[in-house]
Scaffold this motif. Structure first.
Motif, PDB file in Angstrom:
ATOM      1  N   LEU A 153       1.196  -1.102   0.123  1.00 22.08           N
ATOM      2  CA  LEU A 153      -0.102  -0.128  -0.470  1.00 22.08           C
ATOM      3  C   LEU A 153       0.507   1.296   0.176  1.00 22.08           C
ATOM      4  CD1 LEU A 153      -2.820  -0.943   2.857  1.00 22.08           C
ATOM      5  CD2 LEU A 153      -2.904  -0.915  -0.188  1.00 22.08           C
ATOM      6  N   GLY A 154       2.606   0.954  -0.072  1.00 23.80           N
ATOM      7  CA  GLY A 154       3.154   2.173   0.149  1.00 23.80           C
ATOM      8  C   GLY A 154       2.974   2.903   1.292  1.00 23.80           C
ATOM      9  N   LEU A 155       2.517   2.671   2.236  1.00 22.14           N
ATOM     10  CA  LEU A 155       2.766   3.223   4.034  1.00 22.14           C
ATOM     11  C   LEU A 155       3.845   3.619   4.673  1.00 22.14           C
ATOM     12  CD1 LEU A 155      -0.942   1.713   5.265  1.00 22.14           C
ATOM     13  CD2 LEU A 155      -0.650   3.607   3.478  1.00 22.14           C
ATOM     14  N   SER A 156       3.449   4.409   4.993  1.00 16.20           N
ATOM     15  CA  SER A 156       5.423   4.329   5.963  1.00 16.20           C
ATOM     16  C   SER A 156       5.288   4.531   7.258  1.00 16.20           C
ATOM     17  CB  SER A 156       5.618   5.290   5.729  1.00 16.20           C
ATOM     18  OG  SER A 156       4.642   7.084   5.755  1.00 16.20           O
ATOM     19  N   LEU A 157       4.236   4.211   7.715  1.00 17.16           N
ATOM     20  CA  LEU A 157       3.098   3.930   9.215  1.00 17.16           C
ATOM     21  C   LEU A 157       2.506   2.974   9.701  1.00 17.16           C
ATOM     22  CD1 LEU A 157       2.698   8.350   9.938  1.00 17.16           C
ATOM     23  CD2 LEU A 157       4.591   6.569  10.821  1.00 17.16           C
ATOM     24  N   PRO A 158       2.340   2.554  10.242  1.00 17.96           N
ATOM     25  CA  PRO A 158       1.489   1.272  10.955  1.00 17.96           C
ATOM     26  C   PRO A 158       0.344   2.192  11.139  1.00 17.96           C
ATOM     27  CG  PRO A 158       3.046   1.025  12.392  1.00 17.96           C
ATOM     28  CD  PRO A 158       3.433   2.155  11.633  1.00 17.96           C
ATOM     29  N   ILE A 159      -1.313   3.107  10.607  1.00 20.82           N
ATOM     30  CA  ILE A 159      -1.631   3.759  10.874  1.00 20.82           C
ATOM     31  C   ILE A 159      -3.154   2.999  10.209  1.00 20.82           C
ATOM     32  CG2 ILE A 159      -2.211   5.901  12.058  1.00 20.82           C
ATOM     33  CD1 ILE A 159       0.169   6.409  12.377  1.00 20.82           C
ATOM     34  N   PHE A 160      -3.542   3.438  10.175  1.00 21.59           N
ATOM     35  CA  PHE A 160      -5.046   3.413   9.922  1.00 21.59           C
ATOM     36  C   PHE A 160      -6.233   3.956   9.849  1.00 21.59           C
ATOM     37  CE2 PHE A 160      -5.281  -1.509   7.755  1.00 21.59           C
ATOM     38  CZ  PHE A 160      -3.936  -1.021   6.687  1.00 21.59           C
ATOM     39  N   GLN A 161      -6.829   4.934   9.765  1.00 15.84           N
ATOM     40  CA  GLN A 161      -7.506   5.733  10.084  1.00 15.84           C
ATOM     41  C   GLN A 161      -9.343   5.314   9.732  1.00 15.84           C
ATOM     42  OE1 GLN A 161      -9.249   8.439   6.990  1.00 15.84           O
ATOM     43  NE2 GLN A 161     -10.792   7.915   8.220  1.00 15.84           N
ATOM     44  N   ALA A 162      -9.852   4.958  10.438  1.00 16.25           N
ATOM     45  CA  ALA A 162     -10.894   3.888  10.678  1.00 16.25           C
ATOM     46  C   ALA A 162     -11.700   4.419  10.055  1.00 16.25           C
ATOM     47  CB  ALA A 162     -11.830   4.467  12.467  1.00 16.25           C
TER      48      ALA A 162
ATOM     49  N   MET B 255      -5.410   5.497  21.428  1.00 16.19           N
ATOM     50  CA  MET B 255      -5.619   6.435  20.648  1.00 16.19           C
ATOM     51  C   MET B 255      -3.680   7.532  20.355  1.00 16.19           C
ATOM     52  SD  MET B 255      -8.717   7.490  20.930  1.00 16.19           S
ATOM     53  CE  MET B 255      -8.465   9.556  21.378  1.00 16.19           C
ATOM     54  N   ASP B 256      -2.974   7.025  20.400  1.00 13.73           N
ATOM     55  CA  ASP B 256      -1.412   7.246  20.566  1.00 13.73           C
ATOM     56  C   ASP B 256      -0.066   6.496  20.463  1.00 13.73           C
ATOM     57  OD1 ASP B 256      -1.249   5.995  22.743  1.00 13.73           O
ATOM     58  OD2 ASP B 256      -1.650   7.618  24.108  1.00 13.73           O
ATOM     59  N   GLY B 257       0.185   6.672  19.635  1.00 15.64           N
ATOM     60  CA  GLY B 257       1.491   5.964  19.659  1.00 15.64           C
ATOM     61  C   GLY B 257       2.301   4.870  20.214  1.00 15.64           C
ATOM     62  N   ALA B 258       2.091   4.520  21.865  1.00 19.36           N
ATOM     63  CA  ALA B 258       2.123   4.507  22.884  1.00 19.36           C
ATOM     64  C   ALA B 258       1.411   3.058  22.155  1.00 19.36           C
ATOM     65  CB  ALA B 258       2.283   4.376  23.947  1.00 19.36           C
ATOM     66  N   GLY B 259      -0.148   3.405  22.230  1.00 19.42           N
ATOM     67  CA  GLY B 259      -1.115   2.603  21.716  1.00 19.42           C
ATOM     68  C   GLY B 259      -1.292   1.265  20.358  1.00 19.42           C
ATOM     69  N   ILE B 260      -0.436   2.036  19.919  1.00 16.55           N
ATOM     70  CA  ILE B 260      -0.201   1.448  17.904  1.00 16.55           C
ATOM     71  C   ILE B 260       1.187   0.741  17.952  1.00 16.55           C
ATOM     72  CG2 ILE B 260       0.796   2.441  15.940  1.00 16.55           C
ATOM     73  CD1 ILE B 260      -0.336   4.828  15.867  1.00 16.55           C
ATOM     74  N   SER B 261       2.366   1.610  19.330  1.00 17.47           N
ATOM     75  CA  SER B 261       3.252   0.502  19.760  1.00 17.47           C
ATOM     76  C   SER B 261       3.025  -0.864  20.077  1.00 17.47           C
ATOM     77  CB  SER B 261       4.636   1.734  20.375  1.00 17.47           C
ATOM     78  OG  SER B 261       5.429  -0.105  20.485  1.00 17.47           O
TER      79      SER B 261
END
Length: 356
Positions: free
Chosen positions: A8-17, A219-225
């Motif tokens: 998908l060419g993503l640089s971050l492991p973040i999906f917006q709902a 909600m934040d980067g710590a949760g993503i990690s």
């Protein structure tokens, strides 16, 4: 980064709902341009609206994006039950100087029976298509796979995750009980295991042969990690984006998210006819008096939307469907691109400190 994210060419492991009715093409484009995966919900858009939204995203970004469909069981009208429901709501309508609707409509068409929506998807060929509240029909899956789209379904249990894999999904969203908005259970009248995000994520990662995206309360980067530490390839965040200026949330919704109500979310079926997590407000209080004979989704939603309109016309914003997850107190209003950058920075810091 996982192979799917690289594809998908993503640089971050973040999906917006997707957040139907709240996420906008402007938000999706901003998130995708910032390195995450932007999304829009098409459940309430209709085929023409869906085409317009997809074209709007593409006019603002050439990055991949996701569109989301609801695959709920089509509603079964029950005039007697619906009339009784209107009758129980009538006093509140009258308190705002309004009359309730005489009858209720099925305001959202399930993708399961929406051939016009399928035609739009086949024509527009969005790069990612996700499904909520159930799974598409086998022939729909086959047709969409021919477009090259990545197909994703949400699951609230291992059984649902296994069904998603068997249906041909390329990835599964683990929707924990903490998540805001509509609970993704396939059968709303069946048993709900109510697994939390991290327990469900770990279970699906351990048992399914496809990538897992964690969703609910993050909600934040710590949760993503933390989600990635459990084996998820990405985290999906919804409530974190409601306060963004690109969001379609009204002012009352935004103020409620920044108030004490954020600390008191409730899982409630009375708003739409299906369980969904909402900020505590006047409707959630009123719902306790409505009883359990709720019309099918989305017929009940027609009544709730009419009541919200009547209340807002009288200056009351506490009857809206203010969907939010249990992480709501951590919401930070800022532009979507700025939020994605902040999340990415936090994730990198948390990820680095978690390594031995």
């Amino acid at each position: 980064m996982h192979e799917l994210l690289n594809r998908l060419g993503l640089s971050l492991p973040i999906f917006q709902a997707p957040m139907a009715g709240t996420a906008t093409p402007e938000m999706a484009a901003a998130v995708s341009e910032s390195g995450g995966l932007g999304s829009v919900g098409l459940a309430s858009a209709g085929p023409d609206g869906a085409k317009t939204m997809i074209e709007a995203i593409r006019s603002a970004s050439n990055r991949p994006f996701n569109v989301n469909l609801f695959c709920h069981r089509p509603a079964q009208a029950d005039p007697e039950r619906e009339s009784a429901w209107i009758g129980r709501m009538r006093p509140v309508f009258e308190g705002f100087g309004a009359e309730p609707p005489e009858t209720l409509r099925e305001i959202n068409t399930s993708f399961l029976v929406d051939e016009a929506m399928l035609d739009v998807l086949l024509e527009q060929r969005p790069p990612v298509i996700s499904f909520h509240l159930g799974l598409p029909r086998p022939e729909q899956v086959q047709a969409l796979k021919k477009t090259g789209a990545i197909l994703i379904a949400s699951a609230t249990s291992l059984a649902e995750g296994e069904a998603a894999v068997a249906s041909g999904m390329d990835a599964v969203v683990a929707q924990g009980y903490e998540a805001g908005g509509h609970r993704g259970i396939f059968e709303p009248d069946g048993e709900d295991t109510r697994l939390g995000t991290f327990a469900l994520t770990r279970l699906l990662v351990a048992k399914l042969p496809v990538p897992v995206i964690a969703a609910g309360g993050i909600m934040d980067g710590a949760g993503i990690s933390a989600a990635l530490q459990l084996g998820a390839i990405a985290a999906q965040l919804g409530t974190a984006f409601i306060g963004c200026p690109e969001s379609a949330a009204d002012e009352g919704y935004r103020k409620a998210l920044q108030s004490d109500a954020a600390y008191h979310t409730e899982m409630i079926a009375s708003i739409s006819g299906r369980p969904a997590r909402c900020l505590a407000n006047r409707f959630t209080v009123f719902a306790a008096e409505l009883g359990e004979a709720i019309p099918d989704y989305p017929i009940a939603y027609d009544a709730a939307k009419a009541l919200n309109a009547a209340a807002k016309a009288a200056g009351e914003t506490g009857f809206g469907p203010q969907w939010a997850g249990q992480g709501a107190p951590l919401a930070r209003p800022m532009p979507a691109a700025e939020l994605v950058a902040r999340l990415g920075e936090e994730f990198r810091v948390a990820d680095a400190t978690s390594r031995p």
